[in-house]
Design an enzyme around this catalytic site. Structure first.
Site, PDB file in Angstrom:
ATOM      1  N   GLY A 279      -0.322 -15.713 -10.798  1.00 15.08           N
ATOM      2  CA  GLY A 279      -0.300 -14.308 -11.186  1.00 15.08           C
ATOM      3  C   GLY A 279       0.588 -14.146 -12.419  1.00 15.08           C
TER       4      GLY A 279
ATOM      5  N   ALA B  41       3.685 -13.410 -12.699  1.00 12.23           N
ATOM      6  CA  ALA B  41       4.999 -14.059 -12.584  1.00 12.23           C
ATOM      7  C   ALA B  41       4.875 -15.565 -12.827  1.00 12.23           C
ATOM      8  CB  ALA B  41       5.597 -13.781 -11.209  1.00 12.23           C
TER       9      ALA B  41
ATOM     10  N   GLN C  43      -3.733  -1.587 -12.634  1.00 12.03           N
ATOM     11  CA  GLN C  43      -4.480  -0.664 -13.497  1.00 12.03           C
ATOM     12  C   GLN C  43      -3.559   0.001 -14.507  1.00 12.03           C
ATOM     13  OE1 GLN C  43      -5.965   1.861 -10.392  1.00 12.03           O
ATOM     14  NE2 GLN C  43      -7.643   0.497  -9.878  1.00 12.03           N
TER      15      GLN C  43
ATOM     16  N   GLU D 156       3.983   8.073 -15.720  1.00 17.91           N
ATOM     17  CA  GLU D 156       3.543   7.959 -14.327  1.00 17.91           C
ATOM     18  C   GLU D 156       4.607   8.536 -13.407  1.00 17.91           C
ATOM     19  OE1 GLU D 156       2.639   3.737 -13.956  1.00 17.91           O
ATOM     20  OE2 GLU D 156       0.521   4.217 -14.193  1.00 17.91           O
TER      21      GLU D 156
ATOM     22  N   HIS E 244      -0.433   3.150  -0.618  1.00 18.52           N
ATOM     23  CA  HIS E 244      -1.171   4.047  -1.519  1.00 18.52           C
ATOM     24  C   HIS E 244      -1.957   5.003  -0.624  1.00 18.52           C
ATOM     25  CE1 HIS E 244      -3.898   5.525  -4.572  1.00 18.52           C
ATOM     26  NE2 HIS E 244      -3.109   4.989  -5.477  1.00 18.52           N
TER      27      HIS E 244
ATOM     28  N   ARG F 173       3.130  10.613  -3.583  1.00 25.68           N
ATOM     29  CA  ARG F 173       2.377   9.585  -2.855  1.00 25.68           C
ATOM     30  C   ARG F 173       2.799   9.370  -1.392  1.00 25.68           C
ATOM     31  NH1 ARG F 173       1.787   3.828  -6.017  1.00 25.68           N
ATOM     32  NH2 ARG F 173       0.428   4.695  -7.568  1.00 25.68           N
TER      33      ARG F 173
ATOM     34  N   HIS G 245       0.229  -1.349  -0.238  1.00 28.28           N
ATOM     35  CA  HIS G 245       0.009  -1.536  -1.672  1.00 28.28           C
ATOM     36  C   HIS G 245       1.037  -2.478  -2.301  1.00 28.28           C
ATOM     37  CE1 HIS G 245      -1.614  -0.409  -5.504  1.00 28.28           C
ATOM     38  NE2 HIS G 245      -0.514   0.171  -5.926  1.00 28.28           N
TER      39      HIS G 245
ATOM     40  N   GLU H 225       6.531 -10.345  -6.991  1.00 29.00           N
ATOM     41  CA  GLU H 225       6.504  -9.509  -5.777  1.00 29.00           C
ATOM     42  C   GLU H 225       7.047 -10.242  -4.552  1.00 29.00           C
ATOM     43  OE1 GLU H 225       2.871  -7.255  -5.406  1.00 29.00           O
ATOM     44  OE2 GLU H 225       3.386  -6.614  -3.369  1.00 29.00           O
TER      45      GLU H 225
ATOM     46  N   ARG I  94       9.294   1.578  -4.814  1.00 31.72           N
ATOM     47  CA  ARG I  94       9.025   1.053  -6.165  1.00 31.72           C
ATOM     48  C   ARG I  94       8.540   2.170  -7.080  1.00 31.72           C
ATOM     49  NH1 ARG I  94       3.795  -1.273  -8.695  1.00 31.72           N
ATOM     50  NH2 ARG I  94       2.928   0.223  -7.244  1.00 31.72           N
TER      51      ARG I  94
HETATM   52  C1  LIG Z   1      -4.602  -2.343  -7.119  1.00 32.95           C
HETATM   53  C2  LIG Z   1      -3.234  -2.612  -7.667  1.00 32.95           C
HETATM   54  C3  LIG Z   1      -2.798  -1.940  -8.796  1.00 32.95           C
HETATM   55  C4  LIG Z   1      -1.504  -2.188  -9.318  1.00 32.95           C
HETATM   56  N1  LIG Z   1      -1.119  -1.564 -10.471  1.00 32.95           N
HETATM   57  C5  LIG Z   1       0.093  -1.891 -11.020  1.00 32.95           C
HETATM   58  C6  LIG Z   1       0.495  -1.360 -12.288  1.00 32.95           C
HETATM   59  O1  LIG Z   1      -0.256  -0.633 -12.933  1.00 32.95           O
HETATM   60  N2  LIG Z   1       1.724  -1.712 -12.774  1.00 32.95           N
HETATM   61  C7  LIG Z   1       2.569  -2.533 -12.102  1.00 32.95           C
HETATM   62  O2  LIG Z   1       3.683  -2.803 -12.592  1.00 32.95           O
HETATM   63  N3  LIG Z   1       2.218  -3.049 -10.907  1.00 32.95           N
HETATM   64  C8  LIG Z   1       0.996  -2.766 -10.368  1.00 32.95           C
HETATM   65  N4  LIG Z   1       0.631  -3.316  -9.175  1.00 32.95           N
HETATM   66  C9  LIG Z   1       1.543  -4.286  -8.541  1.00 32.95           C
HETATM   67  C10 LIG Z   1       1.507  -5.593  -9.352  1.00 32.95           C
HETATM   68  O3  LIG Z   1       0.178  -5.849  -9.747  1.00 32.95           O
HETATM   69  C11 LIG Z   1       2.011  -6.770  -8.525  1.00 32.95           C
HETATM   70  O4  LIG Z   1       3.256  -6.468  -7.981  1.00 32.95           O
HETATM   71  C12 LIG Z   1       2.163  -8.016  -9.403  1.00 32.95           C
HETATM   72  O5  LIG Z   1       0.970  -8.259 -10.095  1.00 32.95           O
HETATM   73  C13 LIG Z   1       2.537  -9.222  -8.560  1.00 32.95           C
HETATM   74  O6  LIG Z   1       2.433 -10.376  -9.383  1.00 32.95           O
HETATM   75  P1  LIG Z   1       2.836 -11.791  -8.805  1.00 32.95           P
HETATM   76  O7  LIG Z   1       2.626 -12.748  -9.921  1.00 32.95           O
HETATM   77  O8  LIG Z   1       4.144 -11.697  -8.156  1.00 32.95           O
HETATM   78  O9  LIG Z   1       1.759 -12.033  -7.632  1.00 32.95           O
HETATM   79  P2  LIG Z   1       0.172 -12.087  -7.665  1.00 32.95           P
HETATM   80  O10 LIG Z   1      -0.385 -11.554  -8.929  1.00 32.95           O
HETATM   81  O11 LIG Z   1      -0.329 -11.477  -6.406  1.00 32.95           O
HETATM   82  O12 LIG Z   1      -0.138 -13.654  -7.638  1.00 32.95           O
HETATM   83  C14 LIG Z   1       0.154 -14.427  -6.505  1.00 32.95           C
HETATM   84  C15 LIG Z   1      -0.331 -15.840  -6.748  1.00 32.95           C
HETATM   85  O13 LIG Z   1       0.151 -16.710  -5.739  1.00 32.95           O
HETATM   86  C16 LIG Z   1      -0.905 -17.508  -5.246  1.00 32.95           C
HETATM   87  N5  LIG Z   1      -0.545 -17.911  -3.885  1.00 32.95           N
HETATM   88  C17 LIG Z   1      -0.081 -17.134  -2.871  1.00 32.95           C
HETATM   89  N6  LIG Z   1       0.179 -17.891  -1.790  1.00 32.95           N
HETATM   90  C18 LIG Z   1      -0.114 -19.172  -2.128  1.00 32.95           C
HETATM   91  C19 LIG Z   1      -0.075 -20.406  -1.435  1.00 32.95           C
HETATM   92  N7  LIG Z   1       0.323 -20.511  -0.156  1.00 32.95           N
HETATM   93  N8  LIG Z   1      -0.484 -21.520  -2.084  1.00 32.95           N
HETATM   94  C20 LIG Z   1      -0.919 -21.470  -3.367  1.00 32.95           C
HETATM   95  N9  LIG Z   1      -0.979 -20.319  -4.068  1.00 32.95           N
HETATM   96  C21 LIG Z   1      -0.582 -19.193  -3.454  1.00 32.95           C
HETATM   97  C22 LIG Z   1      -2.123 -16.625  -5.380  1.00 32.95           C
HETATM   98  O14 LIG Z   1      -3.331 -17.381  -5.350  1.00 32.95           O
HETATM   99  C23 LIG Z   1      -1.841 -15.994  -6.738  1.00 32.95           C
HETATM  100  O15 LIG Z   1      -2.212 -16.890  -7.756  1.00 32.95           O
HETATM  101  C24 LIG Z   1      -0.645  -3.088  -8.649  1.00 32.95           C
HETATM  102  C25 LIG Z   1      -1.086  -3.759  -7.516  1.00 32.95           C
HETATM  103  C26 LIG Z   1      -2.372  -3.550  -7.030  1.00 32.95           C
HETATM  104  C27 LIG Z   1      -2.830  -4.309  -5.830  1.00 32.95           C
END
Ligand SMILES: Cc1cc2nc3c(=O)[nH]c(=O)nc-3n(C[C@H](O)[C@H](O)[C@H](O)COP(=O)(O)OP(=O)(O)OC[C@H]3O[C@@H](n4cnc5c(N)ncnc54)[C@H](O)[C@@H]3O)c2cc1C
Length: 566
Positions: free
Chosen positions: A40, A42, A73, A144, A260, A306, A367, A391, A402
């Site tokens: 993702g 991060a 989004q 927002e 949400h 919300r 959410h 996250e 948040r």
């Molecule tokens: C519909 C929606 C809209 C949003 N809109 C916004 C916004 O506009 N602005 C904002 O700031 N935030 C928003 N958020 C929140 C934000 O998108 C997330 O908090 C953020 O993207 C999390 O990123 P991340 O890299 O931590 O995790 P993620 O993007 O969820 O990535 C997690 C990764 O870990 C991998 N993974 C997990 N477990 C394992 C495992 N056991 N083995 C191997 N791989 C694994 C997954 O395959 C994935 O690649 C939104 C969230 C959603 C759901």
């Protein structure tokens, strides 16, 4: 990506490292300097921020599209306008977090907003631009909920998709980065308080591989899938939180789950949000008999914040025992609805719901996970050489709620902080300790997968009913009782049968469920996203993070925010 596996190589580690890519050791054993779990925002940003001299493995269980980052989004918050300031952004974040955020962490994170946006722009991120406004940086900014200024940069209404494509395009270009999709990490390998690697199930070969690394970064996203309804993709099963907990890390603030208010309710529609803009443009929330109810809860009606709307819907659904409520915008003209909400219109039509003629069935949905693995300002966890970012972590930024668009900012800022720390502290010279291969000699193929499927459903249902938007002591006790039973059953199953991705995720879900329940039980007040009928008011005594310590003998300890090292 399994093409680089050399089966049954008898070459020693050093010679392999010399002749081949540094990551291969021997059959089903791999070595990297740094392993990042998760692709993702991060995870990818960390890979791009690390020194190019390091070998980096990114392991992800799903494709680029199956992660929350891709779904985002709204956008990314950053102080860019002349009339905005780090002080204001800090104040807004503290207020949204119901005074539970860590001010120093917030200030540091939001201070990095401008540099982060500039970095993304240099990478080619297609932010929506606004040349007309001399007040800002040439980027279009939206405002927002919770933000007192316009400070959200975005790429139309699909910021996450653009962000992921941008980061991924750069990551695949780098020779020192290998991306292994379709590998699900099962557990971390630790010895003497340090992380030495991990085991991952290759979902194509069904073989469990051992990965050795000098540093491991968990960027595994949130845990919203623990609830029956969620806006998140399927992979948000809290794997990183559960693995870190088992490895000996503390976790914090797991009671704060953001819901949400309006997700499309349809058996085939997963994770589709009905934007708050529908309520903003006059959408009415209705009970199954067609009556409105929001005025009974807040004088702002459908325009209440919300968490209040989510709580009201939850209350009515529980009172009436219904599966959903309805959001109606059909009193507006067809042209208005289609021009304002083209994607919602199209998506609902796919399920035979014409929103210009009929109300949309909606439910609140989990959410965002505000809590997670407790980390310091560089993303370091309690276990040496193990980091957690995005996250999956708890940095102190969000407090009890948040603020919109702060989460992607947190992913990107902590990616840099962790990468810098790794760059400074990693020692690439010596050999990595040997790790034993995964042992399946005492387990067999499962003959009853129904157990796993059943427990998945049961867990998510009772978490929704008892540990959801409105809690009580009694509901939490019920949930804890069921959770303990399931945990025992799943443990036994895990001990006897070969692992599958469903089983790995279920084992993590039950751990995370237990952490949420325990944290919710420890907080005897209502604050931010944690609302309990038994303690409906805020209580200053609880103005501190809920920190759980992974010691079976220890009671849940509630440690003040500023005393994390205790
Ligand atoms: C519909 C929606 C809209 C949003 N809109 C916004 C916004 O506009 N602005 C904002 O700031 N935030 C928003 N958020 C929140 C934000 O998108 C997330 O908090 C953020 O993207 C999390 O990123 P991340 O890299 O931590 O995790 P993620 O993007 O969820 O990535 C997690 C990764 O870990 C991998 N993974 C997990 N477990 C394992 C495992 N056991 N083995 C191997 N791989 C694994 C997954 O395959 C994935 O690649 C939104 C969230 C959603 C759901």
């Amino acid at each position: 990506m399994t093409d680089y596996i050399i089966k049954s190589s008898n070459l020693g580690y050093d010679s392999i490292a010399d002749f081949n890519s540094e990551f291969l050791v021997m059959a089903h054993q791999f070595k990297f300097d740094v392993i990042i779990v998760g692709s993702g925002a991060a995870g990818l940003a960390t890979a791009l921020r690390l020194p190019k001299s390091l070998s980096i493995g990114i392991i992800a269980k799903a494709s680029l599209k199956e992660q929350s980052s891709y779904y985002a989004q709204g956008g990314i918050s950053a102080v860019l306008e002349k009339d905005d300031s780090v002080d204001l952004h800090t104040r807004d974040t503290l207020d949204s977090g119901a005074d539970l955020g860590d001010e120093a962490v917030i200030r540091k994170t939001v201070s990095a907003g401008r540099d982060t946006v500039e970095w993304l722009t240099e990478l080619g991120m297609p932010f929506t631009r606004d040349q007309q406004d001399p007040n800002n940086s040439g980027l279009h900014l939206t405002r927002e909920g919770g933000h007192s200024r316009r400070r959200v940069v975005h790429a139309a209404d699909a910021t996450g998709k653009a962000l992921q494509k941008t980061l991924y395009a750069h990551a695949v270009e780098q020779d020192n980065v290998k991306i292994l999709n379709r590998h699900i990490v099962i557990d971390l390998i630790t010895a003497e308080g340090e992380c030495q690697g991990l085991y991952a199930l290759n979902l194509d070969s069904q073989h469990v591989d051992a990965f050795r690394a000098r540093k491991v970064v968990l960027a595994t996203g949130g845990a919203s899938k623990v609830y029956l309804y969620t806006s998140n993709p399927d992979g948000s099963t809290g794997d990183g939180i559960a693995m870190a907990w088992r490895a000996g890390c503390r976790v914090a603030n797991m009671e704060f789950i953001q819901f949400h208010p309006t997700c499309l309710y349809h058996p085939e529609a997963k994770s589709f949000l009905i934007s708050e803009a529908v309520r903003g443009e006059g959408g009415r929330l209705l009970l199954p008999d067609g009556s409105r109810f929001m005025q009974d809860f807040d004088e702002r009606g459908e325009l209440a914040p919300r968490d209040i709307v989510a709580r009201a819907i939850d209350h009515e659904m529980k009172r009436l025992g219904t599966d959903c409520v309805y959001l109606d915008i059909s009193h507006k003209s067809r042209a208005f609805v289609k021009s304002h909400f083209p994607s919602i219109y199209e998506k609902c039509l796919q399920y035979d719901i014409d929103i210009t003629k009929q109300p949309i069935p909606v439910v609140p949905a989990a959410h965002y996970t505000c809590g997670g693995v407790l980390v310091d300002e560089c993303g370091r966890t309690d276990v040496q050489n193990l980091y957690a970012i995005g996250e999956t972590s708890y940095t102190g930024l969000h407090g009890a709620n948040r603020m919109a668009s702060n989460s992607l900012l947190e992913c990107l800022v902590y990616a840099q902080a962790a990468a810098d720390d790794i760059g400074k502290s990693i020692k690439t010279g010596g050999k990595l300790p040997w790790v034993s291969p995964w042992d399946e000699s005492k387990v067999t193929d499962s003959d009853e997968d129904v157990v796993v499927a059943h427990n998945w459903d049961e867990l998510r249902r009772f978490m929704w009913d008892y540990v959801g938007i409105v809690r009580t002591d009694k509901r939490l006790e019920r949930a804890q009782h069921r959770c303990n039973l399931l945990a025992r059953e799943i443990d036994e199953y895990y001990g006897n049968y070969k692992v599958s991705s469903d089983l790995i995720e279920l084992r993590n879900l039950v751990t995370v469920a237990s952490l949420i329940i325990r944290s919710a039980m420890a907080r005897k007040e209502s604050r931010g996203l944690h609302y309990t009928l038994d303690y409906p008011q805020r209580d200053e005594k609880y103005r501190k993070a809920t920190i759980l310590v992974p010691d079976s003998k220890a009671e849940n300890r509630v440690i003040p925010l500023h005393n994390r090292s205790t």
